[in-house]
Design a protein around this motif. Structure first.
Motif, PDB file in Angstrom:
ATOM      1  N   LEU A 188      10.189  14.058  -3.057  1.00  0.00           N
ATOM      2  CA  LEU A 188       9.836  14.706  -4.408  1.00  0.00           C
ATOM      3  C   LEU A 188      11.432  14.753  -5.156  1.00  0.00           C
ATOM      4  O   LEU A 188      11.530  14.598  -6.198  1.00  0.00           O
ATOM      5  CB  LEU A 188       9.094  16.004  -4.341  1.00  0.00           C
ATOM      6  N   PRO A 232       0.796  -1.204   0.001  1.00  0.00           N
ATOM      7  CA  PRO A 232      -0.090  -0.099   0.147  1.00  0.00           C
ATOM      8  C   PRO A 232       0.937   1.267   0.083  1.00  0.00           C
ATOM      9  O   PRO A 232       0.067   2.409  -0.335  1.00  0.00           O
ATOM     10  CB  PRO A 232      -0.941  -0.161   1.180  1.00  0.00           C
ATOM     11  N   LYS A 235       0.960  18.532  -3.305  1.00  0.00           N
ATOM     12  CA  LYS A 235       2.186  18.952  -3.069  1.00  0.00           C
ATOM     13  C   LYS A 235       2.497  20.033  -4.133  1.00  0.00           C
ATOM     14  O   LYS A 235       2.620  19.723  -5.335  1.00  0.00           O
ATOM     15  CB  LYS A 235       3.201  17.816  -3.070  1.00  0.00           C
ATOM     16  N   TYR A 256      -0.484   7.804   7.107  1.00  0.00           N
ATOM     17  CA  TYR A 256      -1.403   6.877   6.603  1.00  0.00           C
ATOM     18  C   TYR A 256      -0.712   5.637   6.656  1.00  0.00           C
ATOM     19  O   TYR A 256      -1.378   4.713   7.077  1.00  0.00           O
ATOM     20  CB  TYR A 256      -2.018   7.263   5.376  1.00  0.00           C
ATOM     21  N   ARG A 287       0.609   4.123  -2.770  1.00  0.00           N
ATOM     22  CA  ARG A 287      -0.383   5.285  -2.745  1.00  0.00           C
ATOM     23  C   ARG A 287      -0.402   6.094  -1.396  1.00  0.00           C
ATOM     24  O   ARG A 287      -0.707   7.126  -1.525  1.00  0.00           O
ATOM     25  CB  ARG A 287      -1.561   4.787  -2.997  1.00  0.00           C
ATOM     26  N   LEU A 288       0.216   5.384  -0.227  1.00  0.00           N
ATOM     27  CA  LEU A 288      -0.072   6.059   0.867  1.00  0.00           C
ATOM     28  C   LEU A 288       1.367   7.042   1.376  1.00  0.00           C
ATOM     29  O   LEU A 288       2.469   6.501   0.867  1.00  0.00           O
ATOM     30  CB  LEU A 288      -0.293   5.059   2.097  1.00  0.00           C
ATOM     31  N   VAL A 329      -8.941   8.229  10.889  1.00  0.00           N
ATOM     32  CA  VAL A 329      -8.263   8.220   9.514  1.00  0.00           C
ATOM     33  C   VAL A 329      -9.070   7.731   8.787  1.00  0.00           C
ATOM     34  O   VAL A 329      -9.010   8.014   7.352  1.00  0.00           O
ATOM     35  CB  VAL A 329      -6.866   7.093   9.748  1.00  0.00           C
ATOM     36  N   LEU A 363      -8.096   2.739   2.939  1.00  0.00           N
ATOM     37  CA  LEU A 363      -7.042   3.217   2.691  1.00  0.00           C
ATOM     38  C   LEU A 363      -6.330   3.114   1.012  1.00  0.00           C
ATOM     39  O   LEU A 363      -5.758   3.858   0.608  1.00  0.00           O
ATOM     40  CB  LEU A 363      -5.898   3.099   3.793  1.00  0.00           C
ATOM     41  N   LEU A 364      -6.483   1.647   1.076  1.00  0.00           N
ATOM     42  CA  LEU A 364      -6.067   1.249  -0.506  1.00  0.00           C
ATOM     43  C   LEU A 364      -6.690   1.967  -1.719  1.00  0.00           C
ATOM     44  O   LEU A 364      -6.006   2.304  -2.563  1.00  0.00           O
ATOM     45  CB  LEU A 364      -6.169  -0.112  -0.506  1.00  0.00           C
ATOM     46  N   PHE A 365      -7.907   2.068  -1.406  1.00  0.00           N
ATOM     47  CA  PHE A 365      -8.726   2.692  -2.480  1.00  0.00           C
ATOM     48  C   PHE A 365      -8.696   4.219  -2.352  1.00  0.00           C
ATOM     49  O   PHE A 365      -9.014   4.939  -3.563  1.00  0.00           O
ATOM     50  CB  PHE A 365     -10.083   2.133  -2.683  1.00  0.00           C
ATOM     51  N   ARG A 398      -7.628  15.369  -0.874  1.00  0.00           N
ATOM     52  CA  ARG A 398      -6.177  15.103  -1.126  1.00  0.00           C
ATOM     53  C   ARG A 398      -5.338  16.544  -1.175  1.00  0.00           C
ATOM     54  O   ARG A 398      -5.457  17.331  -1.967  1.00  0.00           O
ATOM     55  CB  ARG A 398      -6.243  14.490  -2.761  1.00  0.00           C
ATOM     56  N   ILE A 439      -0.721   4.077   9.906  1.00  0.00           N
ATOM     57  CA  ILE A 439      -1.784   3.370  10.352  1.00  0.00           C
ATOM     58  C   ILE A 439      -1.778   1.888   9.873  1.00  0.00           C
ATOM     59  O   ILE A 439      -2.204   1.167  10.596  1.00  0.00           O
ATOM     60  CB  ILE A 439      -3.053   4.363  10.035  1.00  0.00           C
ATOM     61  N   VAL A 440      -1.486   1.973   8.512  1.00  0.00           N
ATOM     62  CA  VAL A 440      -1.581   0.625   7.814  1.00  0.00           C
ATOM     63  C   VAL A 440      -0.470  -0.533   8.683  1.00  0.00           C
ATOM     64  O   VAL A 440      -0.980  -1.524   8.929  1.00  0.00           O
ATOM     65  CB  VAL A 440      -1.150   0.679   6.615  1.00  0.00           C
ATOM     66  N   PRO A 452      -6.579   6.797  -0.441  1.00  0.00           N
ATOM     67  CA  PRO A 452      -5.788   7.064   0.662  1.00  0.00           C
ATOM     68  C   PRO A 452      -5.916   8.370   1.542  1.00  0.00           C
ATOM     69  O   PRO A 452      -5.255   8.165   2.590  1.00  0.00           O
ATOM     70  CB  PRO A 452      -4.421   7.211  -0.396  1.00  0.00           C
ATOM     71  N   GLN A 453      -6.633   9.214   1.156  1.00  0.00           N
ATOM     72  CA  GLN A 453      -7.054  10.429   2.064  1.00  0.00           C
ATOM     73  C   GLN A 453      -7.948  10.232   2.754  1.00  0.00           C
ATOM     74  O   GLN A 453      -8.460  11.128   3.637  1.00  0.00           O
ATOM     75  CB  GLN A 453      -7.057  11.446   1.195  1.00  0.00           C
ATOM     76  N   GLY A 454      -8.503   8.964   3.045  1.00  0.00           N
ATOM     77  CA  GLY A 454      -9.839   8.658   3.807  1.00  0.00           C
ATOM     78  C   GLY A 454     -11.079   9.192   3.052  1.00  0.00           C
ATOM     79  O   GLY A 454     -11.049   9.701   1.868  1.00  0.00           O
ATOM     80  N   GLY A 496     -10.806  10.511   7.152  1.00  0.00           N
ATOM     81  CA  GLY A 496     -10.005  11.480   6.691  1.00  0.00           C
ATOM     82  C   GLY A 496      -9.561  12.276   7.614  1.00  0.00           C
ATOM     83  O   GLY A 496     -10.153  13.140   8.190  1.00  0.00           O
ATOM     84  N   ILE A 497      -8.468  12.142   8.313  1.00  0.00           N
ATOM     85  CA  ILE A 497      -8.032  12.918   9.459  1.00  0.00           C
ATOM     86  C   ILE A 497      -7.795  14.279   9.423  1.00  0.00           C
ATOM     87  O   ILE A 497      -7.461  14.816   8.215  1.00  0.00           O
ATOM     88  CB  ILE A 497      -6.656  12.321  10.048  1.00  0.00           C
TER      89      ILE A 497
END
Lengths: 318, 305
Positions: A196, A100, B303, A108, A103-104, B244, B289-291, B300, A111-112, B293-295, B247-248
């Motif tokens: 980045l 994961p 950056k 986050y 993407r995370l 989380v 979170l996998l699908f 999102r 937490i996983v 990720p931002q909750g 979405g925290i």
């Protein structure tokens, strides 16, 4: 540890300590501290070098311990190949966790890892037929060393494990120091400082994160196998969330990203509760207060990471 | 009972506990919103809130000599627990987090763990390590709606938590101080340049989050009839998960996450097995979170370079 003499004296003291001090309790405490030092070295790779917060490190420790226990009980694996398998299986599990990570980011992913840690512990509790449930597994073989007709069984006493852990710590420090200065180690640091920028310079973030987890997991697996072999039993409560938290506290308190800091932090935080034993019921209260105060006075840890530039400067000045 | 009633019943049970998770999750999310800090001591503040409520009930019995019953008594106990928890939260922020605001990101995590140890042990030393019975502030009653039934406490929990959450939501959306909090969540530095008192706003975030957790503690005690000094750990962990999940940093997200987690747990426990109850919560989390990720309700963060 500035001069060569001080180092030699320290090494000598560490080597003869179990021979001089016959108090079994002291050695036992040191063996526990040693296991935590191994764990702290491993977690330092993930949190300190690669900068990924991991809140489920105990799961990797558990995977190592149960791997050796199951291989030994069901397939009759002796300790040494079992140790290697434990390391490899924990590393594989850790790599699975980073899937994961693609993407995370940041908290986050933390937490996983936390969730995975809890899942592993609950699974160990509930797969009764495999893991013995809350009672755990019994009768795991102690390590043996043999040459021809002569064999030595490590048994239940702590002293042999003291030397085993010491040897492993020395090997780990040797390799980790080289690793942190290698191409991969620099990739981790770059990723930690600025993902980045690191990616723009051609570092593959997935591979770097994955390998940090793998190395950290491997080390946790080794610690788990030694723990299982020494105890002769494993049960899920040895791998609570609190274990993950304590190892993390050791690494942060010692100084993130510094190998010696991780070792020192683990040593200090494993000994402190024992030293506070005289305070009886107030022990953990004082332990908590001590943690707060230590962090307030040294927010960067006891031995903060030395940047390469500083290291070079010191070498020039010497 | 038919299968449909079982489903509704489990859903209701899940919603009840989900409300409590949501109350605790709010504290994680408010603090994370303004400071990007995971307040690991929050679960213990929830537990301490439950004990403060218990102490308030015991003190009442000592003073008045009569047992504590009725709606006003409940309101009093809740108020005491909220005030006590808020004070604890404020103290924690002042002494364990504020000095470390410029420190490396993980440093406050360690003081948070220290605070957890301290709170757990203080409660254990004062109240003992065994389960404490929670007083029956309201008479045990059952209400039947068609084929499903709800206990008195379930209804109270729903009402109290919805009221509190609504109040918090309005506070954040409508008042000046709430606006200051939102501004800080957006950009702390810019907010302080605009004259927002950073220290006071951060402290207020802790106070409000802790008050919610304190109320959650009393409701938890009433629902399960016992409290233990260990209870903060798992409840805190799950509430954090809920924050989380939603979405925290996002307040409606925390409520939604808490409810979803409670329902997933209730249905999982009802249909599959109760031993695996705690696994469902974490599996749901990892899947979401996998699908996303931002909750679920999180936005999102793009950056900028």
């Amino acid at each position: 540890m500035r001069s060569r003499w001080e180092r030699l004296i320290l090494i000598a003291v560490v080597l003869v300590f179990p021979i001089m001090d016959r108090n079994a309790y002291h050695i036992d405490v040191l063996v526990t501290a040693g296991l935590f030092m191994i764990l702290a070295l491993g977690l330092n790779v993930i949190v300190g070098y690669a900068g990924i917060l991991n809140l489920g490190y105990a799961a990797l420790y558990a995977v190592g311990a149960y791997t050796y226990a199951l291989l030994n009980l069901h397939a009759g694996f002796p300790f040494w190949p079992g140790l290697a398998c434990a390391g490899v299986s924990a590393a594989l599990f850790a790599m699975l966790l980073t899937l994961p990570a693609l993407r995370l980011s940041g908290d986050y992913l933390a937490i996983v890892t936390l969730g995975a840690g809890e899942i592993v512990r609950i699974a160990l509790n509930n797969f009764d037929s495999w893991t013995g449930g809350p009672n755990g597994l019994l009768g795991i073989a102690h390590p043996t060393l043999g040459w021809g007709d002569w064999t030595f069984n490590f048994g239940v006493k702590s002293a042999p494990y003291y030397f085993l852990i010491l040897a492993l710590l020395a090997i780990l420090v040797f390799f980790l120091r080289r690793l942190s200065d290698s191409r991969l180690g620099r990739a981790w640091l770059a990723l930690r400082e600025d993902e980045l920028a690191a990616v723009s310079m051609g570092i593959n973030p997935m591979w770097a994160k994955c390998s940090a987890f793998a190395v950290g997991g491997f080390i946790a697996g080794l610690a788990g196998a030694i723990f299982a072999a020494k105890q002769g039993t494993v049960s899920p409560d040895s791998f609570d969330f609190i274990v993950s938290v304590m190892v993390l506290a050791m690494v942060v308190l010692g100084g993130l990203g510094n190998l010696w800091g991780a070792l020192l932090g683990a040593f200090a935080l494993s000994l402190l509760p024992e030293l506070l034993r005289g305070f009886d019921v107030y022990r953990m209260l004082l332990f908590g207060l001590a943690m707060i105060l230590m962090m307030l006075f040294r927010p960067q840890g006891i031995l903060p990471e030395m940047r390469n530039v500083e290291r070079r400067m010191r070498n020039i000045n010497r | 009972m038919g299968s449909w009633d079982v489903f509704i019943q489990q859903l209701l049970n899940g919603l009840t506990i989900g409300m409590i998770y949501a109350l605790i999750a709010l504290g994680y999310t408010i603090v994370y919103g303004v400071l990007q800090l995971i307040n690991f001591a929050h679960g213990e503040i929830f537990m301490a809130g439950a004990y403060i409520g218990l102490a308030a009930a015991a003190a009442w019995i000592l003073v008045s000599g009569t047992a504590l019953t009725g709606g006003i008594a409940l309101a009093g106990v809740l108020l005491f627990a909220m005030l006590g928890a808020a004070a604890l939260g404020s103290l924690t922020e002042r002494f364990a987090y504020r000095p470390l605001r410029q420190a490396p990101r993980l440093a406050p995590l360690i003081t948070a763990i220290g605070v957890s140890f301290v709170l757990q042990n203080v409660v254990m030393l004062l109240c003992g390590p065994v389960d404490k019975r929670y007083p029956e502030i309201l008479a045990a009653r059952q209400y039947s709606f068609g084929l499903v039934s709800m206990t008195h406490y379930q209804i109270i929990i729903l009402i109290v938590s919805v009221t509190l959450m609504l109040g918090l939501h309005l506070f954040i959306k409508k008042t000046r101080t709430g606006k200051a909090m939102r501004a800080m969540a957006d950009d702390t530095q810019a907010a302080s340049l605009m004259g927002i008192p950073v220290d006071r706003t951060v402290n207020l975030a802790f106070v409000m989050g802790s008050a919610m957790a304190g109320a959650g503690g009393v409701l938890f005690g009433l629902y399960y009839h016992t409290v233990n000094f260990h209870d903060g750990y798992l409840a805190g962990l799950k509430a954090f998960t809920a924050a989380v999940l939603g979405g925290i940093g996002n307040i409606p997200g925390a409520m939604l996450g808490g409810l979803l987690l409670g329902v997933a747990e209730g249905l999982g426990a009802g249909y599959l097995s109760s031993e695996w109850k705690n696994v469902f919560a974490f599996l749901v989390l990892i899947a979401v979170l996998l699908f996303r990720p931002q909750g679920i309700l999180g936005t999102r963060v793009v950056k900028k370079v």
